[in-house]
Design an enzyme around this catalytic site. Structure first.
Site, PDB file in Angstrom:
ATOM      1  N   ASN A 157       0.919  -1.307  -0.043  1.00 18.93           N
ATOM      2  CA  ASN A 157       0.153   0.052   0.093  1.00 18.93           C
ATOM      3  C   ASN A 157       0.607   1.223   0.146  1.00 18.93           C
ATOM      4  O   ASN A 157       0.447   2.354  -0.562  1.00 18.93           O
ATOM      5  CB  ASN A 157      -1.054  -0.051   1.083  1.00 18.93           C
ATOM      6  CG  ASN A 157      -0.399  -0.064   2.558  1.00 18.93           C
ATOM      7  OD1 ASN A 157       0.759  -0.601   2.553  1.00 18.93           O
ATOM      8  ND2 ASN A 157      -1.033   0.543   3.399  1.00 18.93           N
ATOM      9  N   GLY A 172       9.704 -11.410  -4.975  1.00 15.63           N
ATOM     10  CA  GLY A 172       8.723 -12.771  -5.166  1.00 15.63           C
ATOM     11  C   GLY A 172       7.678 -13.004  -4.161  1.00 15.63           C
ATOM     12  O   GLY A 172       7.235 -11.821  -3.877  1.00 15.63           O
ATOM     13  N   THR A 173       7.122 -14.286  -3.987  1.00  9.35           N
ATOM     14  CA  THR A 173       5.720 -14.190  -3.569  1.00  9.35           C
ATOM     15  C   THR A 173       6.165 -14.306  -2.007  1.00  9.35           C
ATOM     16  O   THR A 173       7.167 -14.573  -1.465  1.00  9.35           O
ATOM     17  CB  THR A 173       5.109 -15.235  -3.851  1.00  9.35           C
ATOM     18  OG1 THR A 173       5.823 -16.542  -3.654  1.00  9.35           O
ATOM     19  CG2 THR A 173       4.853 -15.238  -5.366  1.00  9.35           C
ATOM     20  N   GLY A 174       4.905 -14.003  -1.247  1.00 12.19           N
ATOM     21  CA  GLY A 174       5.194 -14.326   0.116  1.00 12.19           C
ATOM     22  C   GLY A 174       5.353 -15.763   0.522  1.00 12.19           C
ATOM     23  O   GLY A 174       6.114 -16.123   1.260  1.00 12.19           O
ATOM     24  N   PRO A 175       4.453 -16.399   0.108  1.00 15.12           N
ATOM     25  CA  PRO A 175       4.414 -17.974   0.540  1.00 15.12           C
ATOM     26  C   PRO A 175       5.950 -18.670   0.176  1.00 15.12           C
ATOM     27  O   PRO A 175       6.302 -19.455   0.844  1.00 15.12           O
ATOM     28  CB  PRO A 175       3.438 -18.649  -0.258  1.00 15.12           C
ATOM     29  CG  PRO A 175       2.331 -17.384  -0.511  1.00 15.12           C
ATOM     30  CD  PRO A 175       3.143 -16.319  -0.669  1.00 15.12           C
ATOM     31  N   GLY A 209       8.988 -14.933   0.817  1.00 14.91           N
ATOM     32  CA  GLY A 209       9.044 -14.485   2.173  1.00 14.91           C
ATOM     33  C   GLY A 209       8.952 -15.509   3.178  1.00 14.91           C
ATOM     34  O   GLY A 209       9.563 -15.270   4.211  1.00 14.91           O
ATOM     35  N   GLU A 226       3.329  -5.669  12.365  1.00 10.92           N
ATOM     36  CA  GLU A 226       2.529  -4.384  12.154  1.00 10.92           C
ATOM     37  C   GLU A 226       1.432  -4.851  11.317  1.00 10.92           C
ATOM     38  O   GLU A 226       1.411  -5.143  10.179  1.00 10.92           O
ATOM     39  CB  GLU A 226       3.256  -3.159  11.779  1.00 10.92           C
ATOM     40  CG  GLU A 226       4.413  -2.607  12.594  1.00 10.92           C
ATOM     41  CD  GLU A 226       3.786  -1.973  13.583  1.00 10.92           C
ATOM     42  OE1 GLU A 226       2.640  -1.746  13.673  1.00 10.92           O
ATOM     43  OE2 GLU A 226       4.593  -1.807  14.567  1.00 10.92           O
ATOM     44  N   CYS A 242      -3.183   1.715   6.082  1.00 11.36           N
ATOM     45  CA  CYS A 242      -3.592   0.994   7.195  1.00 11.36           C
ATOM     46  C   CYS A 242      -4.407   1.853   8.151  1.00 11.36           C
ATOM     47  O   CYS A 242      -5.063   1.471   9.259  1.00 11.36           O
ATOM     48  CB  CYS A 242      -2.476   0.214   7.895  1.00 11.36           C
ATOM     49  SG  CYS A 242      -0.961   1.329   8.094  1.00 11.36           S
ATOM     50  N   GLU A 269       7.429   0.016  16.368  1.00 14.42           N
ATOM     51  CA  GLU A 269       8.465   0.860  15.570  1.00 14.42           C
ATOM     52  C   GLU A 269       8.492   2.043  15.805  1.00 14.42           C
ATOM     53  O   GLU A 269       7.735   2.719  16.369  1.00 14.42           O
ATOM     54  CB  GLU A 269       7.978   0.091  13.940  1.00 14.42           C
ATOM     55  CG  GLU A 269       7.880  -1.310  13.963  1.00 14.42           C
ATOM     56  CD  GLU A 269       8.132  -1.799  12.421  1.00 14.42           C
ATOM     57  OE1 GLU A 269       7.966  -0.931  11.459  1.00 14.42           O
ATOM     58  OE2 GLU A 269       8.013  -3.090  12.309  1.00 14.42           O
TER      59      GLU A 269
HETATM   60  P1  NDP Z   1      -0.360  -9.184   3.156  1.00 13.98           P
HETATM   61  O1  NDP Z   1      -0.177  -9.761   4.336  1.00 13.98           O
HETATM   62  O2  NDP Z   1      -0.853 -10.081   2.140  1.00 13.98           O
HETATM   63  O3  NDP Z   1       1.318  -9.232   2.548  1.00 13.98           O
HETATM   64  C1  NDP Z   1       2.342  -8.572   3.153  1.00 13.98           C
HETATM   65  C2  NDP Z   1       3.683  -8.925   2.798  1.00 13.98           C
HETATM   66  O4  NDP Z   1       3.735 -10.351   3.334  1.00 13.98           O
HETATM   67  C3  NDP Z   1       3.917  -9.292   1.370  1.00 13.98           C
HETATM   68  O5  NDP Z   1       5.214  -8.691   1.012  1.00 13.98           O
HETATM   69  C4  NDP Z   1       3.309 -10.737   1.086  1.00 13.98           C
HETATM   70  O6  NDP Z   1       4.161 -11.089  -0.050  1.00 13.98           O
HETATM   71  C5  NDP Z   1       4.228 -11.194   2.221  1.00 13.98           C
HETATM   72  N1  NDP Z   1       3.790 -12.573   2.423  1.00 13.98           N
HETATM   73  C6  NDP Z   1       2.607 -13.244   2.234  1.00 13.98           C
HETATM   74  N2  NDP Z   1       2.540 -14.255   2.752  1.00 13.98           N
HETATM   75  C7  NDP Z   1       3.630 -14.620   3.497  1.00 13.98           C
HETATM   76  C8  NDP Z   1       4.443 -15.519   4.205  1.00 13.98           C
HETATM   77  N3  NDP Z   1       3.539 -16.753   4.205  1.00 13.98           N
HETATM   78  N4  NDP Z   1       5.449 -15.566   4.803  1.00 13.98           N
HETATM   79  C9  NDP Z   1       6.164 -14.524   4.600  1.00 13.98           C
HETATM   80  N5  NDP Z   1       5.490 -13.368   3.764  1.00 13.98           N
HETATM   81  C10 NDP Z   1       4.304 -13.423   3.323  1.00 13.98           C
HETATM   82  O7  NDP Z   1      -0.517  -7.831   3.134  1.00 13.98           O
HETATM   83  P2  NDP Z   1      -0.873  -6.867   1.802  1.00 13.98           P
HETATM   84  O8  NDP Z   1       0.434  -6.650   0.811  1.00 13.98           O
HETATM   85  O9  NDP Z   1      -2.041  -7.349   1.207  1.00 13.98           O
HETATM   86  O10 NDP Z   1      -0.846  -5.434   2.707  1.00 13.98           O
HETATM   87  C11 NDP Z   1      -2.108  -5.026   3.302  1.00 13.98           C
HETATM   88  C12 NDP Z   1      -2.342  -5.445   4.793  1.00 13.98           C
HETATM   89  O11 NDP Z   1      -1.054  -4.692   5.316  1.00 13.98           O
HETATM   90  C13 NDP Z   1      -3.429  -4.665   5.126  1.00 13.98           C
HETATM   91  O12 NDP Z   1      -4.001  -5.694   6.100  1.00 13.98           O
HETATM   92  C14 NDP Z   1      -2.950  -3.378   6.176  1.00 13.98           C
HETATM   93  O13 NDP Z   1      -3.777  -3.148   7.112  1.00 13.98           O
HETATM   94  C15 NDP Z   1      -1.458  -4.037   6.555  1.00 13.98           C
HETATM   95  N6  NDP Z   1      -0.929  -2.764   6.943  1.00 13.98           N
HETATM   96  C16 NDP Z   1      -0.360  -2.522   8.241  1.00 13.98           C
HETATM   97  C17 NDP Z   1       0.219  -1.322   8.429  1.00 13.98           C
HETATM   98  C18 NDP Z   1       0.455  -1.468   9.894  1.00 13.98           C
HETATM   99  O14 NDP Z   1       1.494  -0.396  10.005  1.00 13.98           O
HETATM  100  N7  NDP Z   1      -0.004  -1.824  10.872  1.00 13.98           N
HETATM  101  C19 NDP Z   1       0.773  -0.405   7.551  1.00 13.98           C
HETATM  102  C20 NDP Z   1       0.347  -1.026   6.133  1.00 13.98           C
HETATM  103  C21 NDP Z   1      -0.449  -1.915   5.870  1.00 13.98           C
HETATM  104  P3  NDP Z   1       3.476 -10.695  -1.406  1.00 13.98           P
HETATM  105  O15 NDP Z   1       2.358  -9.696  -1.380  1.00 13.98           O
HETATM  106  O16 NDP Z   1       4.723 -10.512  -2.479  1.00 13.98           O
HETATM  107  O17 NDP Z   1       2.805 -12.262  -1.918  1.00 13.98           O
END
Ligand code: NDP
Length: 480
Positions: free
Chosen positions: A149, A203-206, A209, A247, A281, A461
């Site tokens: 975001n 790359g991807t999260g799963p 990540g 977070e 967020c 943080e």
């Molecule tokens: P996701 O949880 O889908 O993804 C966040 C990151 O984690 C991405 O880089 C993603 O990879 C990675 N990821 C996904 N699955 C895994 C896993 N199993 N293991 C390790 N890494 C993984 O969030 P979004 O990207 O959809 O972001 C939106 C969310 O973030 C909302 O819920 C929002 O509220 C929250 N947010 C919170 C903030 C805060 O300060 N509290 C600030 C900003 C956002 P990839 O996308 O590449 O698959």
């Protein structure tokens, strides 16, 4: 455009030579691709970071800070390129990327580059017995994972403090928005950052990540993203006793009392609802309005929302750009449908926007949407939508407002509008949120700690908290 991993100071493809496409949300067109990195890429990045750690952590603080300040300067030099990339990657208005995301990314490097110079640790004089002091030392290789975001802003929010206190880094930006992290890797090369100090694996999260989270020799993980992803990460990291900062998501209340400064509240509430298409967020998605003001607010807020231009992110007067991905666009549409199924009324919005312009005819645009008629318990008021959708609920008393505000699993942020000083303090102490804005929104001093309560996260943080998070603490007691 091929976006490459940044490992050991070099820009390289993935070991498996598998690629993932990236799309511009405003046009729906593919603009580039990233390596679909695997465990092997994470291992390479870890090895580079591990080898770089002894020299980086042994540098004088002033020398490390100089690198961070140089990166901050270069972000400013390349700010237009970064803003264009951020807007094309994420769909946000270019004006917003210029005004907020990119300046804030250089601020992060500048802030942590200088804050680390002033870090201090505790020392206690125990009189005749001796003295006790605390040593903070870098931990090693830090694993950092960030969302789509605010791609560069949140990425640098983690990278800068981790590097500042002497850790080396393996980081993964969201696969959906990798472009600014790629430019940042080029900036780090230009800044002369020693190879291996900072590594980026796309790359991807799963896949990528999870390989970072599960790596046995990455002892500290800082993650920003969704609550369910945070829970999955904690499941892996907690039994390995990793230091963990999460977070997570939010469902933030915006509480409006009759005695507020109405014009200021209305203007700010339009921004806190729909900035970045509601994909911050900290956006307020549940607007609680005291009953005496409800009808007037609904009318004015609806008019203000209708007047916001949904448009091409490159046009200067666009207030609402494109939704970040097709998946997110469909998720938001699903919640609009759910709002109707739950008995809500769509006061304005609720539909896709197809008529943006020729360039954007296949983009993922949605009207900013206002829902009324739903109570605080329904799914639309409980689950994080993360899009341009707000729900307005009337309340009668301060107690009602408090009960509704606290009635979700989340506790990230809240906004409070009142001219009653005593009420402001009283409510702020009772709202279950990590940050509470009184008569303002998104204003913050970077020196203060930041983070959520309840299912919005653990750890803090920001400020010196982040610098301390990225250190390990030794308590040393000397008897004289
Ligand atoms: P996701 O949880 O889908 O993804 C966040 C990151 O984690 C991405 O880089 C993603 O990879 C990675 N990821 C996904 N699955 C895994 C896993 N199993 N293991 C390790 N890494 C993984 O969030 P979004 O990207 O959809 O972001 C939106 C969310 O973030 C909302 O819920 C929002 O509220 C929250 N947010 C919170 C903030 C805060 O300060 N509290 C600030 C900003 C956002 P990839 O996308 O590449 O698959």
């Amino acid at each position: 455009m091929n976006i490459l991993n940044y490992i050991n100071g070099e820009l390289i493809g993935g070991q498996e030579d598998e690629w993932l496409d990236n799309f511009n949300p405003a046009t729906g067109e593919k603009y580039g691709r990233i390596p679909d990195s695997s465990k092997e890429d994470v291992e390479l990045a870890w090895k580079a970071a591990h080898d770089a750690f002894p020299a980086w952590s042994a540098l004088k603080q002033e020398e490390r800070s100089r690198y961070l300040l140089r990166i901050a300067e270069l972000i400013e030099v390349h700010q237009e390129k970064l803003a264009l990339a951020e807007s094309a990657d994420n769909g946000k208005p270019l004006s917003l990327a210029r005004r907020m995301d990119i300046p804030r990314a250089s601020d992060n490097f500048r802030f942590y580059g200088t804050a680390a110079l002033h870090m201090h640790s505790e020392t206690y004089d125990m009189g005749e017995q001796g003295f006790n002091y605390v040593l903070n030392r870098p931990i090693g290789v830090a694993g950092l994972i960030s969302p789509w975001n605010l791609p560069l802003y949140l990425f640098t929010w983690k990278v800068a403090p981790a590097l500042a206190v002497g850790n080396t880094v393996v980081a993964k930006p969201s696969e959906v928005t990798p472009a600014t992290a790629f430019i940042l890797s080029q900036i780090c090369i230009e800044a002369g950052l020693p190879p291996g100090v900072f590594n980026i694996v796309h790359g991807t999260g799963p896949k990528a990540g999870q390989a970072i989270v599960a790596h046995p020799k990455i002892p500290v993980i800082s993650f920003t993203g969704g609550t369910s992803t945070g829970a999955a990460i904690a499941k892996i990291a907690a039994p390995m006793f990793k230091k963990l900062s999460l977070e997570l998501g939010g469902k933030n209340p915006n509480i409006i009392f009759e005695d507020c400064d109405y014009d200021q509240m209305l203007k700010t509430t339009l921004a806190s609802s729909f900035t970045n298409q509601g994909q911050i967020c900290l956006c307020g998605s549940r607007i609680l309005v005291q009953r005496g003001l409800y009808e007037k607010f609904l009318k004015d807020f609806t008019e203000g929302t209708r007047a916001m231009k949904v448009g091409d992110p490159l046009e200067a007067d666009t207030r609402v750009g494109a939704i970040v991905s097709r998946a997110q666009y469909e998720k938001v549409l699903h919640y609009i449908l759910l709002a109707k199924e739950e008995g809500g009324k769509i006061e304005t919005g609720g539909k896709p926007v197809y008529e943006v312009n020729e360039r954007c005819k296949n983009g993922w645009f949605l009207e900013p949407t206002i829902v009324t008629g739903l109570d605080e318990h329904c799914r639309v008021n409980q689950e994080e939508i993360f899009g341009p959708v707000v729900s307005i609920i009337p309340f009668d008393t301060e107690e009602d407002a408090l009960r509704m505000a606290n009635a979700t699993q989340y506790g990230l942020s809240a906004t409070l509008w009142t001219s009653n000083l005593k009420r402001a303090h009283r409510m702020a102490a009772k709202i279950e949120s990590g940050i509470i804005w009184v008569n303002c929104w998104l204003v913050r001093d970077l020196r203060t700690p930041f983070g959520g309560m309840k299912n919005s996260g653990v750890g803090r943080e920001g400020g010196f908290e982040a610098l301390k998070f990225f250190t390990e603490t030794r308590n040393i007691c000397i008897q004289l």
